[in-house]
Structure formats: C-alpha cells, structure tokens
Design an enzyme around this catalytic site. Structure first.
Site, PDB file in Angstrom:
ATOM      1  N   ASP A  60       0.781  -1.257   0.019  1.00  0.00           N
ATOM      2  CA  ASP A  60      -0.178   0.033   0.084  1.00  0.00           C
ATOM      3  C   ASP A  60       0.993   1.141   0.028  1.00  0.00           C
ATOM      4  O   ASP A  60       1.918   1.134   0.643  1.00  0.00           O
ATOM      5  CB  ASP A  60      -0.774   0.086   1.428  1.00  0.00           C
ATOM      6  N   TYR A  89      -8.433   2.511  -2.125  1.00  0.00           N
ATOM      7  CA  TYR A  89      -7.600   2.607  -0.835  1.00  0.00           C
ATOM      8  C   TYR A  89      -8.368   3.411   0.185  1.00  0.00           C
ATOM      9  O   TYR A  89      -8.589   4.401   0.153  1.00  0.00           O
ATOM     10  CB  TYR A  89      -6.164   2.901  -1.044  1.00  0.00           C
TER      11      TYR A  89
END
Lengths: 77, 683
Positions: B84, B294
């Site tokens: 991420d 996200y």
C-alpha cells in the site's frame, strides 16, 4: 494526610475537600443564584432538588448529599 | 498466473513478456523494533529491527513468510515493492527488501496504485517509480521508533512504580497518543461530574383551525422563571390567536462531499453503529477484493485522472445500483462534487465498479452500499427544500407554526436510505385566520451536560487536534477501552482511568499533553516533506523523553502510591454488583470459591454472619452491573460480555419466572449435546 470528607482523596489547598469536590461546591454555589431566581427556593430545597436530578454530575450530587444534613445553617452555603 | 504453495505460505508466479514475475506477500509488518540493551526496565532508548516472531510469540506465520522471501530473493534480478502506498506500506516494503531480500533498497522499484483492480495494477507496473519513496519511509521509521520509545518506557515506568510500591505486576500502559486521548476522555468526564443543571420551562401549545389540529411553537424556547412560565400558560389557555404573517423560504443543498476515512467512519457509526476500527477493517476487506479504492486516505476529492464514467458503467451492471448508475450516465453530468481536504497519495474512497467476486457478509455489504451510494450521489443535482413559517400572535405572545417539504430530491434520491429529511406538513392556514389555543402546556426542563465521547466523536477529536494518523486513530480509541480505562462504548471513565489520569496530570502532565504529541507529529511530517532529518527528530524525542523519565524516577514512590490506591478502588468496584436485596445493608460482590474455583454472588455482610444470601453466576464472561431492574422479578440486571457475544440477565436468573423458558431451552440443548456425545462415543 488530610482527606476529603466526601471521597477520601487528599484535600485541596485551603479546603476541607479534594479538588473535585471543592470545584463541585463552587459550581453549586454559582448555580444557586439561577435556581433561587427561577423557583424562589432556599439553599436546603435547592440541594434536595439538585440531588434528585439525573443530569446532576456525580461529584455535585456527592457534595450536595454531604451538605444536606447540615441544613441552611451550613457555613458552606 | 499460478499459486505455488510452500507449506503454510505461498507465492504467485507468471510471465509478462520475457520476464517471469514472482509475487510474494507480507502479512502486515514482518519486522518490529526490539531494545538492544537487556532488562525490563527504563530508560531503554536503543532499538534494532528484528523479525516479528522474535518479539511476538503468536506471530508464527511470519517465520515461513520471511524464509520463503529469502529463498525467492536469491533467484531474483530485480525487486519491486507493491505494498500500500502510505507510511506503513512503504515501511513494510523497505524493511522486507532490506532484511528479507537482503538487498540494497536503493536499487528497488516501486509500484504506486490506489485500487487493486487489474487495470490499476497493470498501469502501476507499466509506470513504476524507479526508486522507493525514502522520505515517507524515514517518517514511518521514526514514527515507529518514537512510539516504541514513549510507549515502552512510560508503560514500564508506571508498571514498575506499582511493583515497587505494592509488589504487584500489573501492566498499566500509556503512550504518545494514548495519553492525550485519555486526557480528552477524563476532562470530558470531569465536566460531566461537575455539572449542575439549571431549570427552565418550555411552552407547547396545540391549536384548532376549522377542525384541523395545529402544533404551535412558542417563540421563546426557554423561560428562566417558573412564575413567568406559569403566568403565560394560564393567560393563553383557550384564547384565540391570529395568523399575522406567513413566510416561505427555499433552500438548496449540494451533495455531500466524497468520503475520506474519517468521513466514512463517522457515517458508518451514525447509520450502522459500527466502531471506527470495525469500519476500517470492513473497508480494508472491500479494498482487498478490489471493490473500493484505498481506504486510508484524507482526501475528499475525486481527481480527473479517475475514470468516473468507467466506474459508473461498472456499477450499472450491478443489480442493486444499475438503475441509479444509468440515471447518472443518461443525465450526462459526470462531474462529481469535491470536498476541501486533499491527500497527495490517494483519492477519496470510491467504488471501482467491479462486481463482488464473492458473497459479501452483511456488514461488508452495508459499508459497500454506503460507499457506492455516496459515490453516485456526488453526481446528483442539489436538493431543493421549502420551509414555511407562520407567525401567530395572541396578546403580546408570539408563536410559530412550521412546515417543511422537499421540492426536488436531487442527489438525495441516490443516497437512500442515508439522506433523510423530516418533512412536516404545513397546515391549511392563511394570513388573518384565527386559531383557538386548545391546550397550552408548561413543561419542566433543565440544561444537560456535554455528552460523553463515543468511538466516533473521540476519533474526530483526535483528528481535530492532529493526533495520530488516519490509520492509527481508531486503534487508539479502542485501546483506551481495552485497557480498562473506560467502562463501555459511552466512554465513561473507570476508576482505573481516573487513577492513571490523576497520577499523570499531577506528576508528569507532559504525557497527557496534546502539545507534545502534536510537536512530534509536526517533526515527523517535516521528515516526509524533506525539511528535517530522522536522526535529529529522534535525538530531540529522546532528550524530551529522558527529561520526563528522570522526573518520573524522582517521584516513583508517590506515583506508585497513587496508582495502587486507584487500582484497589478499581478492583473493588469491579467486584461490586449492587446492594444486597435480602439484608439491604451489604453489597453483593463477585466471589470465587476457594474450593471449586467457581464464582458466585455473595453479600458483603457474610463475614459478620449477618447475611448468607448468594446467587449463582454464569462461569465465563466479564460481568458488569446494569442500571436497571428485571421486569419479571425486580432483581438487579447484569451484563455478561464474552469474546463472542454480550447478553443481559438478572442476578435471580436461576429462579426468575421470566427466564424459565430460557433455562428450559438451555437444559434441552445441554441434554441433546450430552446425548450426541454419548452417541459418538458408542460408535
């Protein structure tokens, strides 16, 4: 060590109560003016009424309970 | 692409052009900080990164993952980090490349993406960054180091103060952000405990016009003197009032802004009662299924680079949202509303338009529904409402009659059931009409204290004060509860919470100070922006901490005494359930039998031989008293919280007439369980 007669915590400076109950007493004194004007009641009646309300803070209720037996002659009024 | 299984772990392998790509995963952090000097004491300031399984015994799956990555790394020509794109993700990638792959992170490349759709991942691969994002990594490293320094040293200082005073080993923890979070809750509790209500009176009236009942609102919401309120009530009873004027006002409301994490958490708490940490976990699952972008983002913007048309096309293929998405596409207005907050790393949370690859759990479906409908609503037209107000006079008193209706739904039609308006029909009255006041009520009221924090409002307070990060705030709010510093989800401070707050406030107030934490946050942001370096921030943080710990050491005995007294009060209160209904003098306490180890409720007057009342208790789960009585038998109610569920019963549950059915059901299930077991054995 001097302890608060309400909760047993250490007393605050120049007081017979801890900082929390001293503060609660200060608030109780300040608000008495509003109650007196609103309902024309005396200190004792004020303590009884405040003590009964659900919204009253725990420390305020405790100090009110502590003061109630002393009646309107209380020096703390 | 094929998955290659290696014992408990696996990796993926596939061809792309001439290259063979091998994808290995981490599982959160593979490495963690450990002190380099020995001893469970303080101060301990030097640390090193070691495999997590060396520190956390439960992290057994980490060992085979690291072993696998080490083995795969030997064959690799090039390393690409695809974690991420945020502080934690970047640090995980860096540490894995450095320690597990055993290569210089300066040579690694970086894929940057905001969703896990195939399209985004391919794009990230084709346009990968030639280097890792070192300023973010440095900021992440120093955040871990500072959190470790403050958390470990202060927790040890508190715990050892208790140990040297009373000889008990009871871990009492605090930390860089946990301290200020505790202070927020404690100060709010103080305000509530010190609150004195003030009485006031409100007037409510009902009127009648041509047989239509009308609700009238007195223009003064609050009357401070009872005599005055009573006089108004008596004066107006049964009188005729006149409609003096009627006003109309139109108002428009733009769609709500796109979700950032805290916005989603607040809305999810409002509509579903999900704690912020739970919403984050659910959103993370949706992200891993490539259903949403996200979630750890501060942004309230959908940048032009995001193909909203493509997403809406995707959503139009989903049964639940098809018609809504088609309406937006047919309307042709494909410019979403934007919020103010920006996050350079990620856009606002939005759906990807991908169809769920599996059946979502009910909770996941709720959060997904909220995100999709919010996204579609961004393209809606403003809603239009009309409010009407009539001024109605009686003698010198003024009343209002109000009505509200929605003229145009606009975006609200897309955001159902989450967008609601309390429509109120305006009665059929005109200027000059008279209304008979059929009832005028004077109601006793009093002011109320500020509400306690809940998980959502505490998170907002931390965000407002810039404490913690979007990823850590919900965990901090949870930790205040899990440490026993608050009693319930209403964030009512426990005696333990008070004891800790009082101690820290008196002896080391810096630990509770939002200022210190904010200063450290600013310095960490400085590293990310390239304005300062990690070493300097770390030196400053250590110097500050050493000062605190030195003062702590000097006052260790006093701190220990205060904490021990608080702990004793806390433990006593945890055992107390309420007054004994038999003797009305003693208190019912939770007692463990020294013979059987089983717990039960017993009266505190037992030792004096004055009351022998006992009640059986469920043997598992945490028991807490409730502020209500059983509607069936009038006995005190209690709550039992176990890991899986929480349920309520009364202390008299074994005899209570209202619970007989439950007991019979329980007995039936127990018998059938025993029967099944016996049957199994005989085979």
């Amino acid at each position: 060590m001097n302890v608060c007669s309400v909760c047993g915590r250490e007393v605050a400076e120049d007081s017979e109560f801890c900082i929390y109950h001293r503060h609660a007493l200060d608030n109780l004194r300040v608000t008495f003016g509003d109650w007196k004007r609103a309902l024309e009641i005396d200190w004792q009646e004020y303590l009884n009424r405040v003590h009964e309300l659900d919204e009253t803070g725990m420390w305020v209720r405790e100090i009110a309970e502590h003061l109630m037996p002393q009646g309107s002659s209380s020096k703390l009024q | 692409m094929s998955e290659v299984k290696k014992g408990r772990v696996s990796y993926y392998e596939f061809k792309r052009g001439k290259d063979t790509l091998v994808v290995a995963y981490a599982l959160g952090h593979l490495y963690d900080l450990r002190q380099t000097e020995k001893g469970w004491t303080y101060p301990r300031l030097e640390t090193e990164w070691v495999p997590k399984y060396e520190i956390v015994k439960k992290a057994t799956v980490i060992k085979p993952i690291i072993r696998l990555i080490k083995r795969l790394a030997k064959e690799a020509d090039e390393f690409v980090v695809a974690t991420d794109y945020d502080i934690e993700g970047s640090l995980i990638g860096y540490l894995t490349v450095k320690y597990a792959c055993g290569t210089d992170p300066a040579n690694a490349k970086r894929m940057i993406f905001s969703s896990l759709t195939a399209k985004d991942l391919e794009n990230a691969y084709e346009n990968m960054s030639p280097t890792l994002e070192f300023p973010i990594i440095e900021a992440g490293q120093v955040r871990h180091e500072i959190d470790w320094l403050y958390g470990i040293n202060l927790t040890r200082a508190l715990t050892l103060a208790i140990k040297s005073t009373a000889g008990w080993f009871k871990i009492v923890s605090t930390g860089r952000v946990q301290g200020p979070a505790l202070a927020f809750v404690a100060k709010r509790e103080q305000d509530i405990n010190l609150f004195v209500p003030i009485p006031f009176w409100a007037i409510k009236a009902m009127g009648d016009h041509d047989g239509v009942k009308i609700e009238l609102e007195y223009s003064r919401k609050r009357i401070d003197i009872k005599k005055e309120a009573d006089a108004i009530g008596s004066e107006l009873q049964g009188k005729q009032a006149q409609v003096n004027s009627i006003g109309k006002k139109k108002s428009t409301q733009r769609p709500p802004v796109p979700f950032n994490l805290s916005g989603l958490q607040a809305e999810s708490y409002r509509h579903f009662g999900f704690k912020p940490s739970r919403t984050l976990v659910l959103a993370q699952k949706l992200y891993l299924d490539a259903l949403i972008s996200y979630p750890r983002t501060s942004s309230q913007k959908i940048p032009v680079s995001i193909d909203v048309k493509d997403i809406l096309h995707g959503l139009s293929g989903l049964k639940r949202y098809g018609s809504l998405a088609k309406r937006v596409l047919d309307g042709g207005m494909l410019t979403p509303v934007q919020g103010k907050k920006n996050d350079p790393a990620h856009p606002a949370i939005h759906p990807t338009g991908v169809k769920p690859p599996r059946r979502l759990t009910p909770s996941e479906r709720k959060v997904f529904d909220l995100i999709v409908r919010r996204f579609i609503a961004l393209f809606g037209e403003p809603s239009v409402k009309e409010s009407r107000r009539a001024d109605v006079r009686c003698n010198n008193h003024l009343f209002h009659v109000r009505g509200l209706r929605v003229l145009k739904q606009g975006w609200m039609a897309f955001y159902q059931p989450y967008a609601t308006t309390n429509e109120k029909e305006f009665p059929p009255i005109e200027r000059g009409d008279s209304i008979k006041l059929t009832s005028v009520h004077v109601t006793d009221k009093q002011t109320s204290p500020v509400p306690r924090y809940n998980p959502s409002s505490l998170l907002k307070a931390l965000e407002r004060e810039n404490l913690g990060t979007k990823a850590t705030r919900s965990r901090i709010a949870d930790s205040v509860r899990s440490r026993g510093y608050v009693l319930n989800d209403r964030f009512e401070l426990s005696t333990l919470g008070y004891a800790l707050f009082e101690t820290l406030e008196r002896y080391v107030p810096e630990v509770l100070s939002a200022e210190l934490t904010r200063h450290l946050e600013k310095q960490m942001e400085g590293i990310q922006d390239g304005n300062t370096d990690r070493e300097q921030v770390l030196v400053d943080a250590k110097t500050e901490l050493l000062g605190i710990l030195e003062r702590f050491r000097v006052m260790e005995a006093a701190i220990g005494n205060t904490l021990v007294r608080g702990l004793q009060r806390y433990w006593t209160e945890k055992q107390e359930i309420g007054p004994c209904p038999t003797c009305n003098v003693g208190t019912l306490n939770i007692i463990s039998s020294s013979k059987t180890g089983k717990r039960f409720l017993g009266c505190s007057n037992y030792k004096e031989g004055r009351c022998e009342q006992t009640y059986p208790l469920p043997q598992s789960g945490e028991i807490s008293p409730l502020d209500k009585m059983c509607p069936h038998c009038g006995y005190q109610m209690i709550k039992i919280t176990s890991r899986r569920k929480a349920w309520e019963t009364c202390i008299n549950w074994a005899e209570c007439p209202g619970r007989r059915d439950d007991l019979e059901e329980l007995e039936k299930r127990r018998k059938s369980h025993v029967k099944r077991k016996m049957g199994g054995k005989s085979k």
